[in-house]
Every structure is written in C-alpha cells, then in structure tokens.
Design an enzyme around this catalytic site. Structure first.
Site, PDB file in Angstrom:
ATOM      1  N   GLU A   1       3.710  -7.724 -10.801  1.00 28.31           N
ATOM      2  CA  GLU A   1       3.874  -7.892  -9.307  1.00 28.31           C
ATOM      3  C   GLU A   1       3.588  -9.449  -8.966  1.00 28.31           C
ATOM      4  O   GLU A   1       4.114 -10.127  -8.178  1.00 28.31           O
ATOM      5  CB  GLU A   1       3.155  -6.946  -8.515  1.00 28.31           C
ATOM      6  CG  GLU A   1       3.414  -7.257  -6.852  1.00 28.31           C
ATOM      7  CD  GLU A   1       2.477  -6.156  -5.963  1.00 28.31           C
ATOM      8  OE1 GLU A   1       2.995  -5.172  -5.367  1.00 28.31           O
ATOM      9  OE2 GLU A   1       1.383  -6.196  -5.821  1.00 28.31           O
TER      10      GLU A   1
ATOM     11  N   THR B   1      -8.363  -3.629   1.838  1.00 32.54           N
ATOM     12  CA  THR B   1      -8.173  -4.192   0.771  1.00 32.54           C
ATOM     13  C   THR B   1      -9.163  -3.303  -0.394  1.00 32.54           C
ATOM     14  O   THR B   1      -8.946  -3.276  -1.452  1.00 32.54           O
ATOM     15  CB  THR B   1      -8.781  -5.686   0.358  1.00 32.54           C
ATOM     16  OG1 THR B   1      -8.198  -6.318   1.528  1.00 32.54           O
ATOM     17  CG2 THR B   1      -8.609  -6.197  -0.733  1.00 32.54           C
TER      18      THR B   1
HETATM   19  C1  LIG Z   1       3.916  -7.828   6.144  1.00 32.77           C
HETATM   20  C2  LIG Z   1       3.171  -6.993   5.185  1.00 32.77           C
HETATM   21  C3  LIG Z   1       3.594  -6.223   4.159  1.00 32.77           C
HETATM   22  C4  LIG Z   1       2.917  -5.412   3.312  1.00 32.77           C
HETATM   23  N1  LIG Z   1       3.531  -4.445   2.675  1.00 32.77           N
HETATM   24  C5  LIG Z   1       2.746  -3.499   2.182  1.00 32.77           C
HETATM   25  C6  LIG Z   1       3.354  -2.380   1.411  1.00 32.77           C
HETATM   26  O1  LIG Z   1       4.456  -2.302   1.248  1.00 32.77           O
HETATM   27  N2  LIG Z   1       2.549  -1.483   0.798  1.00 32.77           N
HETATM   28  C7  LIG Z   1       1.068  -1.562   0.893  1.00 32.77           C
HETATM   29  O2  LIG Z   1       0.528  -0.510   0.292  1.00 32.77           O
HETATM   30  N3  LIG Z   1       0.424  -2.701   1.470  1.00 32.77           N
HETATM   31  C8  LIG Z   1       1.169  -3.398   2.054  1.00 32.77           C
HETATM   32  N4  LIG Z   1       0.603  -4.539   2.879  1.00 32.77           N
HETATM   33  C9  LIG Z   1      -0.743  -4.764   2.965  1.00 32.77           C
HETATM   34  C10 LIG Z   1      -1.426  -5.883   2.240  1.00 32.77           C
HETATM   35  O3  LIG Z   1      -1.232  -5.539   0.994  1.00 32.77           O
HETATM   36  C11 LIG Z   1      -2.516  -5.864   3.075  1.00 32.77           C
HETATM   37  O4  LIG Z   1      -2.455  -6.521   4.339  1.00 32.77           O
HETATM   38  C12 LIG Z   1      -3.627  -6.987   2.131  1.00 32.77           C
HETATM   39  O5  LIG Z   1      -3.898  -6.254   0.945  1.00 32.77           O
HETATM   40  C13 LIG Z   1      -4.909  -7.281   2.914  1.00 32.77           C
HETATM   41  O6  LIG Z   1      -5.472  -6.078   3.449  1.00 32.77           O
HETATM   42  P1  LIG Z   1      -5.908  -5.802   4.836  1.00 32.77           P
HETATM   43  O7  LIG Z   1      -4.719  -6.357   5.668  1.00 32.77           O
HETATM   44  O8  LIG Z   1      -6.266  -4.524   5.001  1.00 32.77           O
HETATM   45  O9  LIG Z   1      -7.042  -6.810   5.183  1.00 32.77           O
HETATM   46  P2  LIG Z   1      -8.736  -6.467   4.897  1.00 32.77           P
HETATM   47  O10 LIG Z   1      -9.005  -6.036   3.864  1.00 32.77           O
HETATM   48  O11 LIG Z   1      -9.022  -5.904   6.193  1.00 32.77           O
HETATM   49  O12 LIG Z   1      -9.156  -7.962   4.769  1.00 32.77           O
HETATM   50  C14 LIG Z   1      -9.113  -9.063   5.917  1.00 32.77           C
HETATM   51  C15 LIG Z   1      -9.567 -10.353   5.588  1.00 32.77           C
HETATM   52  O13 LIG Z   1     -10.666 -10.462   4.825  1.00 32.77           O
HETATM   53  C16 LIG Z   1     -10.699 -10.639   3.588  1.00 32.77           C
HETATM   54  N5  LIG Z   1     -11.730  -9.920   2.704  1.00 32.77           N
HETATM   55  C17 LIG Z   1     -12.073  -8.599   2.789  1.00 32.77           C
HETATM   56  N6  LIG Z   1     -12.893  -8.208   1.835  1.00 32.77           N
HETATM   57  C18 LIG Z   1     -13.237  -9.313   1.157  1.00 32.77           C
HETATM   58  C19 LIG Z   1     -14.392  -9.717   0.239  1.00 32.77           C
HETATM   59  N7  LIG Z   1     -15.083  -8.883  -0.151  1.00 32.77           N
HETATM   60  N8  LIG Z   1     -14.458 -10.894   0.109  1.00 32.77           N
HETATM   61  C20 LIG Z   1     -13.806 -11.912   0.767  1.00 32.77           C
HETATM   62  N9  LIG Z   1     -12.995 -11.910   1.682  1.00 32.77           N
HETATM   63  C21 LIG Z   1     -12.705 -10.596   2.014  1.00 32.77           C
HETATM   64  C22 LIG Z   1      -9.412 -10.705   3.117  1.00 32.77           C
HETATM   65  O14 LIG Z   1      -9.155 -11.459   2.058  1.00 32.77           O
HETATM   66  C23 LIG Z   1      -8.612 -10.599   4.391  1.00 32.77           C
HETATM   67  O15 LIG Z   1      -8.314 -12.218   4.597  1.00 32.77           O
HETATM   68  C24 LIG Z   1       1.525  -5.405   3.440  1.00 32.77           C
HETATM   69  C25 LIG Z   1       0.785  -6.028   4.584  1.00 32.77           C
HETATM   70  C26 LIG Z   1       1.844  -6.960   5.226  1.00 32.77           C
HETATM   71  C27 LIG Z   1       1.125  -8.096   6.513  1.00 32.77           C
END
Ligand SMILES: Cc1cc2nc3c(=O)[nH]c(=O)nc-3n(C[C@H](O)[C@H](O)[C@H](O)COP(=O)(O)OP(=O)(O)OC[C@H]3O[C@@H](n4cnc5c(N)ncnc54)[C@H](O)[C@@H]3O)c2cc1C
Length: 399
Positions: free
Chosen positions: A257, A143
């Site tokens: 979006e 994120t």
């Molecule tokens: C099926 C699917 C399709 C997708 N399609 C796209 C796409 O087309 N293009 C693209 O770029 N991305 C895409 N994504 C990525 C998606 O946007 C990310 O999975 C999402 O933004 C979360 O990022 P992460 O998975 O890296 O989780 P992380 O950043 O690793 O976070 C993991 C968990 O910790 C929490 N967290 C992290 N930091 C904090 C904080 N500071 N405070 C509180 N909670 C926190 C998050 O809320 C989450 O629940 C897709 C994801 C999926 C699963």
C-alpha cells in the site's frame, strides 16, 4: 505531457523501465486522456463517484494488476502496479476511487483459504466484485489500531459485529469490505498484537441488516464514510486466516500500500511540475515570461529535484519488495518522501500560477486539495517518522 521537463522525465523513465512497464504507462496515459479536467471538476463539484473512469480501468484490467493469473488477474509486479497509479495521477486523474481494488485483496490472497480465494478473487479480478472498502480506523482509537473497539463475537456459525468505523472510503461503492474487528477483549490478551481478526463482509447482505453508512463530506471528492455495525451477522466462514491474527495480516499488506500510494504522489508531483513549468514559460508579466525570473524558476527546479529523489526511493522500495526482502524501511521512506514531494510541488504550482492557481478551471486547486491527504492518510507522516526512528534507527519506543 507537453512541457520539456515532462518529456525528459518520460525519457528517463523509459530508459529505466522494462518494455512491458513502458507499454503499460503508454496504455494508462491513453486511457486517462479520455477523462480530462472537466470530467473531474464536475465530479468534484457534485462529490460524485467516477463510475465511468473506474469502469474503464477495470475493463482494461489495470485494477487486477496484482491478482495472479490463475484467478483471472494480470499477475503483474508491484512496479507495474506502481506505474499504473503513477500515470493516473500524472495525467491529472485521481486513483483514490479505486486504488484499493488493486491492493486490498492482498490480505485475502496471502491469508485467505483456498475456498475463499476461489470464491472471491476471480470476481475481484474481473471487476464484477468491488473490494474497495477497508474498515480499520475508528473514531476513538485513530492511529492506535490495537485499541480498536468494534467487536466480533462468535455465536454458533456466525460472528456478531458491533461498533463503528470512520473514514471507511468507498463503502457505498463496494460489494465487499475487509473489516478488522476485536475477537478477544484487550484485557484477556497474552500478546498485545493478538485479538483482532479480519473478515470479508458482503455489503449487499449487510445493508439494512446490521450496517448503516453515513457519507462524510471532505475537502476533496473522496467517497469516504462512517460505518455503524449493529448486531451485524457475518458467517464464520468469512473469517480470513486464524482468529486473533488479523493485525499481523493487515500489517503484511502495508508495504505494498505504501509503495502504491507513494507512486500516486510521484504522479501528482509530476503533474504539478509539468503545469508550473508550462505556465511559467507562457505567462508574460513585466514584458517577459515569469519563468525567466529565478524567483519563479528555482521553486520549480527544487520541486523537480525533490520529486526525482523521491521517485528513486519508490523504485528502490518496489525492487526490494519484488525481491521478497523486507521492504518496511524503503516503503515507509518512499511514502514519506513522495508525499512531501507532491505537497511541495502542489504549493509551488499554486504560487507559480498566482491568482489562477485558485481558479477551479485550472484544476490546480483541486489537485492541491487532493494531494494534501497523503500527509495524513493512509498513514500520517509522524507515524512513518516514528517507524524509522524506532525500527530502523533503534531509538526508544515512543508509544
Ligand atoms: C479522506 C480519508 C480517507 C480515509 N480512508 C480510510 C479507509 O478507507 N479505511 C480506513 O481504515 N481509514 C481510512 N482513513 C483514516 C486514516 O488512515 C487516518 O485518518 C490516519 O491514519 C490518521 O488517523 P486519525 O485520523 O485517527 O488521526 P489520529 O490518530 O487522531 O492522529 C492525529 C494527529 O496526531 C498525530 N499523532 C498521533 N499519535 C502520534 C504519536 N504517537 N506520535 C506523533 N504523532 C502522533 C498523527 O500523526 C496525526 O497527525 C482515511 C482518512 C481520510 C481523511
């Protein structure tokens, strides 16, 4: 829609929607009726792309909703686009395979040069060019977009890209990808939000010459992938806007979006409520319809109230956006509330169906898996809460 509850929802919508949007809803419903549960179940089993569905939406012009008429699009409002994706989901279909075609081009439309717009937008509007892949998320940064590591280094009239993206959905089904990459090392930046740039990547030219794509199998049929860049050469003319301003450009598209994703959640919630109410009326146990028990009625009624409240916020967000005001607060709240409403309705719908909620043929378990995504992507619930806490309520920055 068959159940009375849906009829009421439909009537309320029709009294609130202007005629043109009511007509769009009607046409989307008619199109979606050609793609019933069996169609989606087969794709889900095979993890296959809904090519015919995407082609039908393209042909009907729905995916070009937000592209101005001068580029061959329909030049519709965000409310109209929201109605399109909502109806897709309310019909039991899934817009995930193609919703990005509606809004990803916004970055190009707002920040691209006249030549880039002329080169790409008409093709995107006609569907000849699919711009459905959006490469932002990376395995290490998650994120925290500002920490992304994929680099684009200028060499003459090209940028050379190296790194990796993850969860790049539809990369295998897209002609173009919008790519966010680092053009200035993080330790050389005066401003944290600078240093990232947006590029249009031609996927056909890139395949085998610097890009490799691995599909990721997920709990639902989503055509998502990981993408590796190994000395991929992107022409400098494919840079959108100014070098180093890419993060801002990406952010500027986030409200649209969020509103459209929220509308999809509302559609899902309506589908679950519709199914649950219909089943609760017809399923007889202990000599009476299960829906006669308040223990079964109340969760359906609660899900309905929750959906309607979220729907109001989605409409508010769309109105604010259309009025040209900053819709950050409303768009984020719409996404949060609508994702919660669809997930609550999904859970309620499984419970109302008892064992049949788990049976593939009922489509409920499929939609349940599909709607779970919205708590995490495209933006997780925590990050929206953090936006509201910091930017709306003025609480201290947490990260
Ligand atoms: C099926 C699917 C399709 C997708 N399609 C796209 C796409 O087309 N293009 C693209 O770029 N991305 C895409 N994504 C990525 C998606 O946007 C990310 O999975 C999402 O933004 C979360 O990022 P992460 O998975 O890296 O989780 P992380 O950043 O690793 O976070 C993991 C968990 O910790 C929490 N967290 C992290 N930091 C904090 C904080 N500071 N405070 C509180 N909670 C926190 C998050 O809320 C989450 O629940 C897709 C994801 C999926 C699963």
């Amino acid at each position: 829609m068959s159940a009375d509850v849906s009829q009421e929802t439909q009537e309320t919508q029709e009294t609130q929607d202007p005629d043109d949007i009511a007509a769009i809803r009607e046409s989307v419903r008619a199109l979606c009726a050609r793609f019933p549960g069996e169609y989606w179940r087969k794709l889900d089993r095979e993890r296959a792309y809904p090519t015919e569905f995407v082609a039908a939406l393209t042909e009907a012009g729905f995916l070009a909703a937000l592209i101005p008429e001068e580029y061959g699009g329909s030049g519709l409002t965000i409310r109209a686009a929201a109605a399109i994706v909502e109806e897709i989901h309310a019909a039991g279909c899934n817009g995930a395979a193609c919703h990005a075609q509606i809004y990803t081009m916004g970055t190009l439309l707002r920040h691209g040069s006249a030549a880039q717009k002329k080169q790409y937008l008409p093709g995107i509007a006609s569907g000849k060019l699919r711009l459905q892949a959006f490469g932002v998320t990376e395995p290490t940064s998650g994120t925290d977009t500002l920490s992304l590591r994929t680099t684009a280094v200028k060499q003459g009239d090209h940028y050379v890209v190296n790194g990796q993206k993850i969860w790049t959905s539809r990369a295998e089904h897209s002609d173009l990808m919008l790519l966010l990459a680092r053009t200035t090392p993080a330790d050389k930046l005066a401003k944290r939000t600078d240093g990232l740039s947006v590029f249009i990547v031609d996927m056909h030219l890139a395949q085998g010459t610097g890009i490799s794509i691995n599909p990721i199998r997920t709990m639902m049929n989503h055509a998502t992938t990981e993408v590796f860049f190994d000395d991929l050469r992107v022409p400098a003319e494919n840079l959108i806007g100014e070098e180093g301003k890419g993060f801002r450009y990406i952010l500027s598209g986030m409200n649209a979006e969020r509103i459209l994703i929220a509308a999809e959640c509302i559609g899902d919630a309506k589908w679950f409520i519709d199914r649950a109410a219909a089943y609760a009326k017809e399923r007889v146990v202990f000599g009476r319809p299960i829906g006669q028990n308040q223990g079964v009625q109340f969760p359906i009624a609660r899900a309905y109230a929750q959906m309607r409240a979220a729907e109001l916020m989605v409409r508010e967000a769309a109105r604010t956006y259309e009025a040209g005001r900053d819709a950050g607060e409303q768009a984020n709240m719409a996404k949060l509330l609508a994702a919660d409403a669809s997930w609550a309705a999904a859970d309620m719908c499984v419970q109302t169906h008892g064992g049949f909620g788990f049976a593939e043929d009922f489509d409920i378990e499929r939609k349940f898996r599909e709607t779970r995504l919205y708590q995490v992507a495209p933006i997780s619930t925590n990050l929206i809460l953090s936006y509201l806490a910091e930017h709306v309520l003025g609480l201290p920055r947490s990260y």
